[in-house]
Motif scaffolding. Structure first.
Motif, short mmCIF file in Angstrom:
data_model
loop_
_atom_site.label_atom_id
_atom_site.label_comp_id
_atom_site.label_asym_id
_atom_site.label_seq_id
_atom_site.Cartn_x
_atom_site.Cartn_y
_atom_site.Cartn_z
N ILE A 130 51.34 21.94 32.16
CA ILE A 130 51.59 22.89 31.08
C ILE A 130 52.43 24.05 31.61
N ALA A 131 53.07 24.75 30.69
CA ALA A 131 53.95 25.85 31.08
C ALA A 131 53.13 27.00 31.65
N PRO A 132 53.64 27.66 32.68
CA PRO A 132 52.94 28.84 33.21
C PRO A 132 52.80 29.91 32.14
N ARG A 133 51.72 30.65 32.24
CA ARG A 133 51.46 31.72 31.26
C ARG A 133 50.78 32.87 31.99
N GLN A 134 51.18 34.07 31.67
CA GLN A 134 50.57 35.25 32.26
C GLN A 134 49.31 35.63 31.51
N HIS A 135 48.20 35.70 32.20
CA HIS A 135 46.96 36.27 31.68
C HIS A 135 46.48 35.59 30.39
N LEU A 283 28.56 39.40 20.46
CA LEU A 283 28.75 40.53 21.36
C LEU A 283 28.55 40.03 22.78
N GLY A 284 29.62 40.02 23.56
CA GLY A 284 29.55 39.56 24.94
C GLY A 284 29.39 40.71 25.91
N LEU A 285 28.69 40.46 27.00
CA LEU A 285 28.42 41.47 28.03
C LEU A 285 29.15 41.07 29.32
N TYR A 286 30.11 41.90 29.72
CA TYR A 286 30.99 41.51 30.83
C TYR A 286 31.13 42.59 31.87
N ALA A 287 30.89 42.20 33.12
CA ALA A 287 31.17 43.06 34.26
C ALA A 287 31.67 42.23 35.44
N THR A 288 31.10 41.06 35.64
CA THR A 288 31.49 40.24 36.79
C THR A 288 32.65 39.31 36.47
N THR A 289 32.94 39.08 35.20
CA THR A 289 34.11 38.30 34.80
C THR A 289 34.93 39.10 33.81
N ASN A 290 36.21 38.76 33.73
CA ASN A 290 37.16 39.51 32.91
C ASN A 290 37.06 39.07 31.45
N PRO A 291 36.65 39.94 30.53
CA PRO A 291 36.53 39.53 29.14
C PRO A 291 37.86 39.20 28.49
N ARG A 292 38.95 39.72 29.01
CA ARG A 292 40.25 39.37 28.44
C ARG A 292 40.54 37.89 28.65
N VAL A 311 35.39 46.12 39.28
CA VAL A 311 36.47 45.83 40.23
C VAL A 311 36.73 47.04 41.12
N ARG A 312 36.75 48.23 40.52
CA ARG A 312 36.96 49.44 41.31
C ARG A 312 35.80 49.69 42.27
N THR A 313 34.57 49.51 41.77
CA THR A 313 33.39 49.86 42.55
C THR A 313 33.14 48.89 43.69
N TYR A 314 33.28 47.60 43.43
CA TYR A 314 32.85 46.61 44.41
C TYR A 314 33.99 45.89 45.13
N LEU A 315 35.21 45.99 44.59
CA LEU A 315 36.36 45.39 45.26
C LEU A 315 37.35 46.44 45.74
N ASP A 316 37.12 47.69 45.32
CA ASP A 316 37.99 48.81 45.70
C ASP A 316 39.45 48.54 45.32
N LYS A 317 39.61 47.98 44.12
CA LYS A 317 40.95 47.69 43.60
C LYS A 317 40.98 48.00 42.11
N SER A 318 42.17 47.98 41.54
CA SER A 318 42.30 48.06 40.09
C SER A 318 42.39 46.65 39.53
N VAL A 319 42.19 46.52 38.22
CA VAL A 319 42.29 45.21 37.59
C VAL A 319 43.66 44.59 37.83
N GLU A 320 44.69 45.42 37.84
CA GLU A 320 46.06 44.94 38.03
C GLU A 320 46.28 44.38 39.44
N GLU A 321 45.41 44.72 40.37
CA GLU A 321 45.60 44.29 41.76
C GLU A 321 44.85 43.00 42.10
N VAL A 322 44.02 42.52 41.20
CA VAL A 322 43.26 41.29 41.48
C VAL A 322 43.82 40.14 40.66
N SER A 323 43.52 38.92 41.08
CA SER A 323 43.98 37.75 40.35
C SER A 323 43.30 37.67 39.00
#
Length: 365
Positions: A130-135, A283-292, A311-323
């Motif tokens: 399939i064609a690549p797709r961002q996010h 209503l979904g509850l999300y912290a360990t996985t990305n709800p988007r 992501v900030r607290t436990y990976l010391d990164k922003s969402v934009e910096e992780v896969s």
């Protein structure tokens, strides 16, 4: 040279074994294929538990694989399909087990995920991608398989089969009054960490009971951990506010409970996507996985999203910096979800769906 995609496939194979939420997200792709080629046969090779959820799906022939049977189970399926050749195999499971199973299936062309999404070297087992797709959301990733084949009508339709015996099961448990379904636990997997707190659930149940007149029905499997959590939640709730149905329903019974519910609350687990498939406010509850990427598709705006903070607290990164598929594997991550935030989302969801009507969902879903 890559093999050509079929212009008008007569027999389509879908290989997706698990999990409950994922197979719910795949059903709209099946419906899109059926609308485009109503005469085509569709054979879905699926996991045992997932089949018990989707059994009776109209227009689909299921071949069931029990992963507990390992190689012997694969060989049984290869024998069962030995005389069958598919025009196209849609390899929609990014796991080495599924790729090995695919080796014994006959198909003119094998379609898989693009290389960026093809985990466990899945691209080695496919000829077209399939064609690549961002996010993309998981549901959109599945629909991309139909789009690659030329399907343009990608309206969302589920129309899951729920037998009357399942509704009898639901009525016996929940009675006639309006209620919430709360599925407090996700599947027990190594370093999964998707479950919210006992105290949080109990506070939401009390709020729903006192402010909205809604009892809550707790659903889930019958594991010791789930029963223990449900008992702890129930112990903190006002009398009459909760029905503990943990381990007391079939999967079709859970579908029926959700179909009749005023709303569903769950972490990143199958019943959240069952609610989405049935058009029930979720209503979904999300912290360990990305709800988007993984929230109930039609109800993404009502997901409680503590993922960026995790992501900030436990990976010391922003969402934009992780896969895109990065998980936060920390036992305390779900504690970042605050009770007040869940209650506010629940109030907003109930107000928004006072007369439920969700664009894009078939009336038969």
């Amino acid at each position: 040279m890559k093999p050509s995609l079929p212009k008008k496939p007569r027999h389509i194979a879908i290989l997706r074994l698990s999990a409950l939420g994922d197979v719910c997200n795949l059903v709209p792709t099946v419906r899109a294929l059926q609308r485009h080629w109503p005469e085509a046969r569709i054979t879905w090779i699926i996991g045992k538990g997932e089949h018990s959820l989707l059994a009776g799906l109209s227009g689909v022939e299921f071949v069931v694989f029990d992963k507990a049977t390992g190689l012997a189970g694969m060989r049984r399926i290869w024998r069962e399909l030995a005389d069958t050749r598919f025009d196209v195999l849609l390899h929609m499971q990014q796991a080495i087990r599924a790729s090995l199973l695919s080796l014994g299936l006959k198909a003119d062309v094998r379609v898989g995920f693009d290389k960026a999404r093809a985990k466990d070297f899945q691209h080695w087992f496919t000829q077209r991608q399939i064609a690549p797709r961002q996010h993309p959301h998981v549901l959109e990733s599945f629909m991309d398989f139909a789009r690659l084949l030329g399907v343009t009508d990608d309206r969302l339709e589920w129309n899951l089969a729920i037998p009357e015996t399942a509704f009898d099961e639901a009525r016996a448990l929940a009675g006639p009054a309006p209620y919430l379904v709360i599925n407090p636990c996700s599947n027990a997997r190594l370093r999964n960490f998707r479950n919210w707190s006992v105290e949080g659930y109990a506070s939401v149940i009390e709020h729903a009971y006192r402010h909205h007149g809604l009892r809550s029905v707790l659903t889930g499997g019958g594991s010791a951990a789930e029963r223990e959590m449900a008992d702890a939640i129930e112990a903190l709730c006002p009398p009459g506010s909760v029905v503990n149905a943990i381990g007391g329903t079939s999967l079709k019974g859970v579908l029926a409970l959700i179909k009749r519910a005023r709303a569903v609350i769950a972490p990143d687990t199958g019943p959240a996507h069952m609610g989405n498939a049935l058009g029930t406010p979720t209503l979904g509850l999300y912290a360990t996985t990305n709800p988007r990427r993984a929230a109930p598709y039609l109800w993404r705006d009502f997901a409680v999203d503590a993922y960026p903070e995790a992501v900030r607290t436990y990976l010391d990164k922003s969402v934009e910096e992780v896969s895109w598929g990065q998980r936060v594997r920390h036992a305390d991550a779900m504690d970042l979800i605050k009770t007040d935030a869940v209650i506010a989302k629940l109030d907003a969801l109930l107000a928004h769906t006072a007369a439920p009507s969700i664009t894009g969902v078939s009336d038969e879903s």
